[in-house]
Design a protein around this motif. Structure first.
Motif, PDB file in Angstrom:
ATOM      1  N   TRP A 200       0.841  -1.178   0.000  1.00 57.93           N
ATOM      2  CA  TRP A 200       0.000   0.000   0.000  1.00 57.93           C
ATOM      3  C   TRP A 200       0.889   1.243   0.000  1.00 57.93           C
ATOM      4  O   TRP A 200       1.909   1.252   0.690  1.00 57.93           O
ATOM      5  CB  TRP A 200      -0.873  -0.032   1.265  1.00 57.93           C
ATOM      6  CG  TRP A 200      -1.882   1.041   1.329  1.00 57.93           C
ATOM      7  CD1 TRP A 200      -3.157   1.005   0.845  1.00 57.93           C
ATOM      8  CD2 TRP A 200      -1.721   2.328   1.916  1.00 57.93           C
ATOM      9  NE1 TRP A 200      -3.772   2.191   1.091  1.00 57.93           N
ATOM     10  CE2 TRP A 200      -2.922   3.021   1.738  1.00 57.93           C
ATOM     11  CE3 TRP A 200      -0.663   2.982   2.553  1.00 57.93           C
ATOM     12  CZ2 TRP A 200      -3.098   4.327   2.192  1.00 57.93           C
ATOM     13  CZ3 TRP A 200      -0.833   4.273   2.996  1.00 57.93           C
ATOM     14  CH2 TRP A 200      -2.044   4.930   2.817  1.00 57.93           C
TER      15      TRP A 200
ATOM     16  N   GLU B 282       3.345   7.261  -4.737  1.00 52.47           N
ATOM     17  CA  GLU B 282       2.043   7.846  -5.020  1.00 52.47           C
ATOM     18  C   GLU B 282       1.271   6.932  -5.938  1.00 52.47           C
ATOM     19  O   GLU B 282       1.798   6.411  -6.921  1.00 52.47           O
ATOM     20  CB  GLU B 282       2.194   9.211  -5.676  1.00 52.47           C
ATOM     21  CG  GLU B 282       0.841   9.688  -6.161  1.00 52.47           C
ATOM     22  CD  GLU B 282       0.757  11.162  -6.374  1.00 52.47           C
ATOM     23  OE1 GLU B 282       1.495  11.915  -5.729  1.00 52.47           O
ATOM     24  OE2 GLU B 282      -0.079  11.556  -7.201  1.00 52.47           O
TER      25      GLU B 282
ATOM     26  N   ILE C 203      -3.218   8.846  -3.504  1.00 46.67           N
ATOM     27  CA  ILE C 203      -2.670   8.577  -2.174  1.00 46.67           C
ATOM     28  C   ILE C 203      -1.156   8.778  -2.258  1.00 46.67           C
ATOM     29  O   ILE C 203      -0.513   8.294  -3.188  1.00 46.67           O
ATOM     30  CB  ILE C 203      -2.948   7.134  -1.719  1.00 46.67           C
ATOM     31  CG1 ILE C 203      -4.450   6.845  -1.773  1.00 46.67           C
ATOM     32  CG2 ILE C 203      -2.391   6.888  -0.320  1.00 46.67           C
ATOM     33  CD1 ILE C 203      -4.773   5.379  -1.595  1.00 46.67           C
ATOM     34  N   LEU C 204      -0.637   9.492  -1.288  1.00 44.69           N
ATOM     35  CA  LEU C 204       0.812   9.707  -1.226  1.00 44.69           C
ATOM     36  C   LEU C 204       1.312   9.142   0.097  1.00 44.69           C
ATOM     37  O   LEU C 204       0.760   9.444   1.151  1.00 44.69           O
ATOM     38  CB  LEU C 204       1.111  11.210  -1.298  1.00 44.69           C
ATOM     39  CG  LEU C 204       2.555  11.644  -1.007  1.00 44.69           C
ATOM     40  CD1 LEU C 204       3.503  11.120  -2.080  1.00 44.69           C
ATOM     41  CD2 LEU C 204       2.643  13.168  -0.926  1.00 44.69           C
ATOM     42  N   LEU C 205       2.342   8.318   0.014  1.00 43.12           N
ATOM     43  CA  LEU C 205       2.974   7.786   1.211  1.00 43.12           C
ATOM     44  C   LEU C 205       4.430   8.225   1.236  1.00 43.12           C
ATOM     45  O   LEU C 205       5.153   8.061   0.250  1.00 43.12           O
ATOM     46  CB  LEU C 205       2.922   6.251   1.207  1.00 43.12           C
ATOM     47  CG  LEU C 205       3.779   5.566   2.292  1.00 43.12           C
ATOM     48  CD1 LEU C 205       3.148   5.755   3.669  1.00 43.12           C
ATOM     49  CD2 LEU C 205       3.966   4.088   1.986  1.00 43.12           C
TER      50      LEU C 205
ATOM     51  N   ILE D 269      -0.533   1.392   9.894  1.00 43.69           N
ATOM     52  CA  ILE D 269      -0.978   2.619   9.238  1.00 43.69           C
ATOM     53  C   ILE D 269      -2.158   2.331   8.318  1.00 43.69           C
ATOM     54  O   ILE D 269      -3.157   3.041   8.309  1.00 43.69           O
ATOM     55  CB  ILE D 269       0.207   3.255   8.468  1.00 43.69           C
ATOM     56  CG1 ILE D 269       1.214   3.834   9.472  1.00 43.69           C
ATOM     57  CG2 ILE D 269      -0.285   4.319   7.499  1.00 43.69           C
ATOM     58  CD1 ILE D 269       2.490   4.373   8.834  1.00 43.69           C
TER      59      ILE D 269
ATOM     60  N   VAL E  42      -5.776   3.900   8.459  1.00 44.35           N
ATOM     61  CA  VAL E  42      -6.437   4.559   7.321  1.00 44.35           C
ATOM     62  C   VAL E  42      -7.825   3.954   7.109  1.00 44.35           C
ATOM     63  O   VAL E  42      -8.807   4.665   6.925  1.00 44.35           O
ATOM     64  CB  VAL E  42      -5.582   4.416   6.034  1.00 44.35           C
ATOM     65  CG1 VAL E  42      -6.387   4.817   4.809  1.00 44.35           C
ATOM     66  CG2 VAL E  42      -4.312   5.254   6.150  1.00 44.35           C
TER      67      VAL E  42
ATOM     68  N   PHE F 150      -9.732   4.068   0.484  1.00 42.45           N
ATOM     69  CA  PHE F 150      -8.303   4.320   0.253  1.00 42.45           C
ATOM     70  C   PHE F 150      -7.451   3.065   0.461  1.00 42.45           C
ATOM     71  O   PHE F 150      -6.229   3.152   0.468  1.00 42.45           O
ATOM     72  CB  PHE F 150      -7.794   5.426   1.181  1.00 42.45           C
ATOM     73  CG  PHE F 150      -8.245   6.815   0.808  1.00 42.45           C
ATOM     74  CD1 PHE F 150      -7.863   7.376  -0.403  1.00 42.45           C
ATOM     75  CD2 PHE F 150      -9.042   7.559   1.666  1.00 42.45           C
ATOM     76  CE1 PHE F 150      -8.260   8.658  -0.755  1.00 42.45           C
ATOM     77  CE2 PHE F 150      -9.443   8.845   1.324  1.00 42.45           C
ATOM     78  CZ  PHE F 150      -9.061   9.386   0.110  1.00 42.45           C
TER      79      PHE F 150
END
Lengths: 363, 363
Positions: free
Chosen positions: A19, A331, A335-337, A350, A354, A362
């Motif tokens: 993810w 990304e 969604i950006l991690l 995490i 979420v 998401f």
């Protein structure tokens, strides 16, 4: 190509370890995660066709991914896409494919493989698989492929083999002594040093009679539940039977249900650049890296004073990184991690956070 | 409200210091950079209307931003949007507004202010401006607002004032002794300690006769070039005159061209929560911060083990940060920037590098 050879690709996973690259709507096996131009399931399918006729390859997946499988594997026979109505771990999945194949060809020998691993040395893979299939056809063995470990990885299961009990000419097939789940680091180091342990790849090779017999002995209920539907297999009623029957199977892995119990289990040692790509760290190892040790997927990434990071972003996005070392920057789908590599194991918490706070959209 | 009071907002900047939030197509003054619901130019305009009738407020901007100004300031008289065909620093810009206002009202007193600063204490600002306008009307002074410094900031210009020469009842207007460009840290510390220095805010207050006279003395050419067009001002031919005349003005700042030379320059000391928001660091100071010191703009940001970072991303984007301290994380218009706060000064080189490698579309 040997028409008795069959392949089963297990593609039901909804893994969130990658993810936000891997999302429930499009998990890892359907992503070109290495940026090679092929998704992992495409790689797996194409690799199998080196040994197995395409029409003999089955994919077991979740209903929700059936269309994706058909899209990504245009060469597959759509009747060979088996849809689980619900996840029941690997044993019921394999039993379903086994009985489907049994109806077609009682003399079959099968390779069962996950859809989301990578294998870099495909020619070595081909050799190993042919050797294993040959051994499986001529012996009543349940073969698993064991990978020569290169480091004390705590993310893999291990197989202990009996070096004295070599059963092929080249000394690559051994009787299995024990299976071990993911070990602690100290134990993993000891495994590595002993030389008696291999990584459990989750790739199996056996003849149809051998696996039928093993199910009859070790998991008779599961085999019987599926076998009751044989009359509807390859008919329009197959799916509705499976939708009712499959959920009544207990959820159990083939490892725990059969491989760890049966006495005719052998391991074929192999070394073909395998990774289960289970972590960003392993992805990082398998991506090509620039002179600063950055593994970058994305056509417009500009990294300054940045080392040993893995960056996986859409091609159309301009991404500027300044002074961020040892990071995972990903990304996908809005969604950006941004995460330190050393914190990767926190990702599952995490993702759960979420899911709790933002719902499923998401994840 | 006093109908002789006029405002001039300078809004021609194309600053890239806040890149990628601030892009040439939409620079900082047109962005709601503090997430307050108003862009900086809207804040500036609305703040002025506390003292100045809206129909007396002019905006000088680049042609390319004229529509944006009209959109963002629906209360402005569109005839009051003055379009520079080319940037020529502040003196020609102010001369243009000065002559426009001169045609309307020879008894005008003006406030000239940048469009992209923030002022937190608007009631104090109102008091200071009224006091300064009153002083400007009754004296032939060129007033600038000087901000009480709170730290040895090396990003601001400084004004040294003569404490003995207090010229209003409350002791807040002083004769200016000298202007100093951005100092080195040691000098800035000495300035702060001496108590004789104020930050140069770039906000000016003067009567029309005083600034006309100053231009006649110090920058006569610029004033004459603009004054030649007076016959076309407020007619359809104004813009084509300006398009030809304006570029013939030399590019010079009002500070260097007049304020540092004239002898009738006074500073009004003020303390109204001012910042020129010239750096991400200053934006960080002005955004509200959570308990971990993170300044977050963006409705779906989840930060774990992350301290003292400024995060500015679109509301619809899910952004997960794990273990990244002291960073600037900004996304805008398909550009993502991840940068250590301490490396902020490298941004201008990065932006130039982006321009060189990717062309203007990302700048």
């Amino acid at each position: 190509m040997n028409e008795n050879y069959y392949g089963v690709i297990m593609a039901g996973g909804v893994g969130t370890r990658f993810w936000p690259m891997s999302l429930t709507a499009r998990p890892k096996q359907f992503i070109d995660i290495l940026n090679t131009g092929e998704t992992l399931i495409q790689q797996t399918f194409n690799r199998m066709t080196r040994v197995i006729p395409p029409e003999n390859i089955f994919v077991v997946t979740s209903k929700m991914y059936a269309n994706t499988v058909a899209e990504q594997l245009p060469a597959i026979n759509v009747d060979n896409i088996l849809c689980e109505p619900i996840r029941r771990n690997t044993a019921p999945c394999i039993a379903y494919a086994m009985h489907k194949i049994a109806l077609k060809n009682p003399k079959a020998a099968m390779v069962v493989a996950p859809s989301d691993h990578i294998i870099l040395k495909e020619d070595v893979f081909e050799e190993v698989i042919l050797n294993a299939l040959h051994a499986a056809v001529h012996n009543n063995w349940l073969l698993t492929l064991g990978i020569k470990p290169s480091r004390p990885d705590t993310g893999y299961g291990y197989i202990q083999f009996d070096e004295s009990d070599t059963n092929d000419g080249e000394g690559n097939i051994f009787k299995v002594k024990s299976f071990t789940e993911k070990p602690e680091l100290d134990l993993a180091k000891a495994f590595l040093q002993s030389g008696d342990f291999l990584w459990n790849s989750g790739i199996f090779v056996w003849s149809l009679p051998a696996i039928l017999e093993a199910f009859t002995i070790w998991l008779p209920e599961i085999s019987q539940i599926i076998a009751r539907g044989k009359a509807w297999f390859y008919t329009p009623d197959e799916q509705s039977f499976i939708d009712k029957a499959f959920p009544t199977c207990k959820a159990i892995s083939i490892d725990y249900g059969i491989m760890e119990k049966a006495s005719n289990v052998y391991v074929h040692r192999a070394d073909f650049g395998w990774s289960d790509l289970g972590t960003w760290g392993s992805l990082y190892e398998n991506l090509s890296r620039d002179e600063n040790g950055n593994a970058i997927v994305g056509k417009q990434v500009m990294a300054y004073d940045t080392k040993n990071s893995v960056i996986h972003v859409p091609n159309e996005k301009l991404v500027i990184i300044q002074g961020i070392d040892d990071a995972i920057i990903v990304e996908n789908e809005n969604i950006l991690l941004i995460c330190k590599k050393e914190d990767e194991q926190k990702l599952r918490f995490i993702v759960e956070d979420v899911r709790r706070k933002k719902g499923d959209k998401f994840v």
